[in-house]
Design a protein around this motif. Structure first.
Motif, PDB file in Angstrom:
ATOM      1  N   CYS A   1      27.130   0.151  26.313  1.00  0.00           N
ATOM      2  CA  CYS A   1      26.995  -0.794  27.425  1.00  0.00           C
ATOM      3  C   CYS A   1      27.314  -0.111  28.754  1.00  0.00           C
ATOM      4  O   CYS A   1      28.320   0.602  28.872  1.00  0.00           O
ATOM      5  CB  CYS A   1      27.919  -1.981  27.220  1.00  0.00           C
ATOM      6  SG  CYS A   1      27.584  -2.885  25.690  1.00  0.00           S
ATOM      7  N   HIS A   2      26.480  -0.371  29.743  1.00  0.00           N
ATOM      8  CA  HIS A   2      26.591   0.330  31.015  1.00  0.00           C
ATOM      9  C   HIS A   2      27.851  -0.049  31.799  1.00  0.00           C
ATOM     10  O   HIS A   2      28.298   0.714  32.654  1.00  0.00           O
ATOM     11  CB  HIS A   2      25.358   0.038  31.876  1.00  0.00           C
ATOM     12  CG  HIS A   2      24.089   0.567  31.287  1.00  0.00           C
ATOM     13  ND1 HIS A   2      22.911   0.677  31.995  1.00  0.00           N
ATOM     14  CD2 HIS A   2      23.791   1.029  30.044  1.00  0.00           C
ATOM     15  CE1 HIS A   2      21.958   1.163  31.225  1.00  0.00           C
ATOM     16  NE2 HIS A   2      22.466   1.380  30.038  1.00  0.00           N
ATOM     17  N   PHE A   3      28.386  -1.227  31.531  1.00  0.00           N
ATOM     18  CA  PHE A   3      29.525  -1.717  32.309  1.00  0.00           C
ATOM     19  C   PHE A   3      30.870  -1.430  31.646  1.00  0.00           C
ATOM     20  O   PHE A   3      31.919  -1.675  32.238  1.00  0.00           O
ATOM     21  CB  PHE A   3      29.397  -3.231  32.521  1.00  0.00           C
ATOM     22  CG  PHE A   3      29.187  -4.003  31.252  1.00  0.00           C
ATOM     23  CD1 PHE A   3      30.236  -4.279  30.392  1.00  0.00           C
ATOM     24  CD2 PHE A   3      27.923  -4.454  30.899  1.00  0.00           C
ATOM     25  CE1 PHE A   3      30.042  -4.978  29.213  1.00  0.00           C
ATOM     26  CE2 PHE A   3      27.711  -5.159  29.721  1.00  0.00           C
ATOM     27  CZ  PHE A   3      28.778  -5.429  28.884  1.00  0.00           C
ATOM     28  N   CYS A   4      30.871  -0.927  30.427  1.00  0.00           N
ATOM     29  CA  CYS A   4      32.109  -0.896  29.645  1.00  0.00           C
ATOM     30  C   CYS A   4      32.734   0.489  29.560  1.00  0.00           C
ATOM     31  O   CYS A   4      32.067   1.456  29.171  1.00  0.00           O
ATOM     32  CB  CYS A   4      31.828  -1.409  28.229  1.00  0.00           C
ATOM     33  SG  CYS A   4      33.327  -1.551  27.238  1.00  0.00           S
ATOM     34  N   PRO A   5      34.039   0.602  29.873  1.00  0.00           N
ATOM     35  CA  PRO A   5      34.721   1.890  29.746  1.00  0.00           C
ATOM     36  C   PRO A   5      34.904   2.339  28.303  1.00  0.00           C
ATOM     37  O   PRO A   5      35.238   3.497  28.054  1.00  0.00           O
ATOM     38  CB  PRO A   5      36.074   1.643  30.425  1.00  0.00           C
ATOM     39  CG  PRO A   5      36.239   0.171  30.476  1.00  0.00           C
ATOM     40  CD  PRO A   5      34.881  -0.426  30.510  1.00  0.00           C
ATOM     41  N   ALA A   6      34.681   1.431  27.347  1.00  0.00           N
ATOM     42  CA  ALA A   6      34.742   1.815  25.935  1.00  0.00           C
ATOM     43  C   ALA A   6      33.381   2.244  25.401  1.00  0.00           C
ATOM     44  O   ALA A   6      33.237   2.500  24.195  1.00  0.00           O
ATOM     45  CB  ALA A   6      35.273   0.650  25.094  1.00  0.00           C
ATOM     46  N   SER A   7      32.397   2.356  26.275  1.00  0.00           N
ATOM     47  CA  SER A   7      31.062   2.796  25.889  1.00  0.00           C
ATOM     48  C   SER A   7      31.118   4.187  25.253  1.00  0.00           C
ATOM     49  O   SER A   7      31.956   5.024  25.598  1.00  0.00           O
ATOM     50  CB  SER A   7      30.157   2.824  27.125  1.00  0.00           C
ATOM     51  OG  SER A   7      28.984   3.548  26.878  1.00  0.00           O
ATOM     52  N   THR A   8      30.197   4.447  24.351  1.00  0.00           N
ATOM     53  CA  THR A   8      30.129   5.769  23.720  1.00  0.00           C
ATOM     54  C   THR A   8      29.866   6.870  24.747  1.00  0.00           C
ATOM     55  O   THR A   8      30.163   8.041  24.496  1.00  0.00           O
ATOM     56  CB  THR A   8      29.009   5.805  22.667  1.00  0.00           C
ATOM     57  OG1 THR A   8      27.772   5.382  23.263  1.00  0.00           O
ATOM     58  CG2 THR A   8      29.337   4.892  21.494  1.00  0.00           C
ATOM     59  N   ALA A   9      29.342   6.489  25.897  1.00  0.00           N
ATOM     60  CA  ALA A   9      29.046   7.473  26.940  1.00  0.00           C
ATOM     61  C   ALA A   9      30.262   7.824  27.787  1.00  0.00           C
ATOM     62  O   ALA A   9      30.215   8.778  28.567  1.00  0.00           O
ATOM     63  CB  ALA A   9      27.936   6.943  27.856  1.00  0.00           C
ATOM     64  N   ALA A  10      31.367   7.078  27.620  1.00  0.00           N
ATOM     65  CA  ALA A  10      32.482   7.266  28.552  1.00  0.00           C
ATOM     66  C   ALA A  10      33.866   7.272  27.918  1.00  0.00           C
ATOM     67  O   ALA A  10      34.810   7.783  28.522  1.00  0.00           O
ATOM     68  CB  ALA A  10      32.427   6.167  29.620  1.00  0.00           C
ATOM     69  N   ASP A  11      34.015   6.727  26.751  1.00  0.00           N
ATOM     70  CA  ASP A  11      35.345   6.520  26.177  1.00  0.00           C
ATOM     71  C   ASP A  11      36.093   7.843  26.004  1.00  0.00           C
ATOM     72  O   ASP A  11      35.584   8.780  25.390  1.00  0.00           O
ATOM     73  CB  ASP A  11      35.206   5.826  24.823  1.00  0.00           C
ATOM     74  CG  ASP A  11      36.496   5.159  24.369  1.00  0.00           C
ATOM     75  OD1 ASP A  11      37.549   5.416  24.965  1.00  0.00           O
ATOM     76  OD2 ASP A  11      36.434   4.372  23.404  1.00  0.00           O
ATOM     77  N   ILE A  12      37.294   7.896  26.555  1.00  0.00           N
ATOM     78  CA  ILE A  12      38.109   9.117  26.481  1.00  0.00           C
ATOM     79  C   ILE A  12      39.170   9.030  25.386  1.00  0.00           C
ATOM     80  O   ILE A  12      39.941   9.971  25.185  1.00  0.00           O
ATOM     81  CB  ILE A  12      38.789   9.407  27.831  1.00  0.00           C
ATOM     82  CG1 ILE A  12      39.726   8.259  28.225  1.00  0.00           C
ATOM     83  CG2 ILE A  12      37.738   9.658  28.918  1.00  0.00           C
ATOM     84  CD1 ILE A  12      40.534   8.523  29.484  1.00  0.00           C
ATOM     85  N   ARG A  13      39.239   7.931  24.692  1.00  0.00           N
ATOM     86  CA  ARG A  13      40.253   7.769  23.651  1.00  0.00           C
ATOM     87  C   ARG A  13      39.877   8.553  22.388  1.00  0.00           C
ATOM     88  O   ARG A  13      38.697   8.702  22.067  1.00  0.00           O
ATOM     89  CB  ARG A  13      40.402   6.285  23.291  1.00  0.00           C
ATOM     90  CG  ARG A  13      40.854   5.405  24.437  1.00  0.00           C
ATOM     91  CD  ARG A  13      40.810   3.934  24.061  1.00  0.00           C
ATOM     92  NE  ARG A  13      39.435   3.503  23.743  1.00  0.00           N
ATOM     93  CZ  ARG A  13      39.132   2.292  23.283  1.00  0.00           C
ATOM     94  NH1 ARG A  13      40.084   1.411  23.072  1.00  0.00           N
ATOM     95  NH2 ARG A  13      37.860   1.975  23.035  1.00  0.00           N
ATOM     96  N   PRO A  14      40.868   9.026  21.662  1.00  0.00           N
ATOM     97  CA  PRO A  14      40.562   9.679  20.381  1.00  0.00           C
ATOM     98  C   PRO A  14      40.049   8.651  19.376  1.00  0.00           C
ATOM     99  O   PRO A  14      40.408   7.464  19.453  1.00  0.00           O
ATOM    100  CB  PRO A  14      41.920  10.241  19.940  1.00  0.00           C
ATOM    101  CG  PRO A  14      42.925   9.359  20.604  1.00  0.00           C
ATOM    102  CD  PRO A  14      42.320   8.990  21.929  1.00  0.00           C
ATOM    103  N   LYS A  15      39.218   9.069  18.456  1.00  0.00           N
ATOM    104  CA  LYS A  15      38.696   8.164  17.440  1.00  0.00           C
ATOM    105  C   LYS A  15      39.680   8.115  16.278  1.00  0.00           C
ATOM    106  O   LYS A  15      39.722   9.016  15.435  1.00  0.00           O
ATOM    107  CB  LYS A  15      37.312   8.628  16.984  1.00  0.00           C
ATOM    108  CG  LYS A  15      36.266   8.523  18.084  1.00  0.00           C
ATOM    109  CD  LYS A  15      34.883   8.934  17.579  1.00  0.00           C
ATOM    110  CE  LYS A  15      33.835   8.754  18.673  1.00  0.00           C
ATOM    111  NZ  LYS A  15      32.474   9.103  18.218  1.00  0.00           N
TER     112      LYS A  15
END
Length: 332
Positions: A67-81
């Motif tokens: 999703c373009h608006f979401c910081p949890a997007s696969t394109a942006a999320d910096i958290r470890p999986k």
């Protein structure tokens, strides 16, 4: 948003009693509702604070959508999986059981819960130990099919909600197939599914300054989230609210302190006091333009049995949460 039940599609306000509005949508109605909500929490802001009504638990730390608006997007999320250990799950369950928690357990936050293959087992575990609590999930539907839904319902899931994310050029065929399969199944007569259609290319709230397409948005004013939500990440850390996607503001760890101590800590209470004063000048709040307001409820009740703030008429799976022995009623 649509609720699908017994061969009808109808407009539906949704399961959450708090609706997130952004500052761009501020209206006389929104200002009135925000002011009334603030007044309620100002009355009951005390030591100890009334217990949270909703606990949001991320059993996995990542999402599978873009999703373009979401910081949890696969394109942006910096958290470890990562996935929550059973030690953390058991500790959360034990502490909730000790206080006879009968509110809402949301097995999601900024993730997709279906990524965690243990989800039916986790739901069964929670339901066995917390039979009065209501368990819900939100999913983007990418991993959802009718067989998975049946497994979740059989495990004890009370409410299944699907965010149907689409773009201007494409629909999510996976979600649409699930809807058709559900409508054609025997479960259509006995269960309900809420579908919320969202264009994933639009601009929404700033999500604490972390939204991909809306980084900066200054705002001031009251926010109710830290008064009603208890957010636990995969490590057992408690963070501020659902807009604190990257866990920037943590208030303790469930493996080190009990939830009452964390909920009523000086740090948490100081944050609430700032928000009561309309002060959003620190942390995640600094660039957040979300204004949660009540959706249609007429009053907030402070429930005597466990000193818990709840909303009369809160809808969960088509049924109202019934209150017992309300101690104080605050009209809004």
């Amino acid at each position: 948003m649509l609720k699908i039940k017994k061969k009808r599609l109808e407009n539906y306000l949704g399961n959450s009693f708090l609706a997130p509005y952004t500052i761009s949508l501020r209206s006389p109605f929104l200002r009135r509702r925000t002011a009334k909500l603030r007044a309620v929490f100002e009355k009951i802001h005390q030591q100890p604070s009334p217990l949270f009504h909703q606990i949001q638990i991320e059993t996995c730390s990542f999402c599978n959508n873009d999703c373009h608006f979401c910081p949890a997007s696969t394109a942006a999320d910096i958290r470890p999986k990562e996935f929550m250990s059973w030690d953390v799950i058991n500790e959360i369950t034990s502490q909730l059981k000790a206080i006879k928690f009968n509110g809402l357990i949301s097995l999601f936050n900024n993730n997709d819960p279906l990524i965690d293959k243990r989800l039916p087992e986790i739901i069964t575990h929670l339901k066995k130990n917390l039979p009065e609590a209501k368990i819900e999930i939100y999913t983007n539907g990418i991993l959802l099919d009718i067989q998975q839904a049946v497994r979740l319902w059989n495990a004890g899931l009370d409410s299944l909600m699907v965010d149907h994310y689409y773009t201007n050029s494409a629909r999510n065929r996976k979600v649409e197939k699930f809807i058709e399969d559900f409508k054609n199944s025997n479960y259509f007569e006995t269960h309900s599914v809420t579908v919320n259609e969202i264009n994933k290319e639009i601009v929404r709230s700033s999500r604490g300054g972390q939204a991909l397409n809306k980084k900066e948005s200054k705002a001031s004013g009251f926010c109710a989230y830290p008064f009603m939500q208890f957010n636990v990440n995969y490590k057992g850390e408690i963070h501020l609210c659902c807009n604190d996607v990257y866990y920037q503001e943590t208030y303790g760890n469930i493996m080190e302190k009990d939830l009452n101590s964390i909920w009523n800590s000086k740090k948490f209470q100081a944050k609430r006091k700032m928000l009561l004063e309309g002060n959003r000048n620190t942390g995640v709040c600094k660039n957040c333009d979300t204004f949660p307001v009540l959706k249609g409820s007429e009053e907030i009740v402070l429930q005597e049995s466990n000193n818990q703030v709840v909303i009369p008429g809160y809808i969960n799976n088509g049924q109202k949460l019934h209150l017992e022995k309300p101690a104080k009623v605050y009209p809004i």
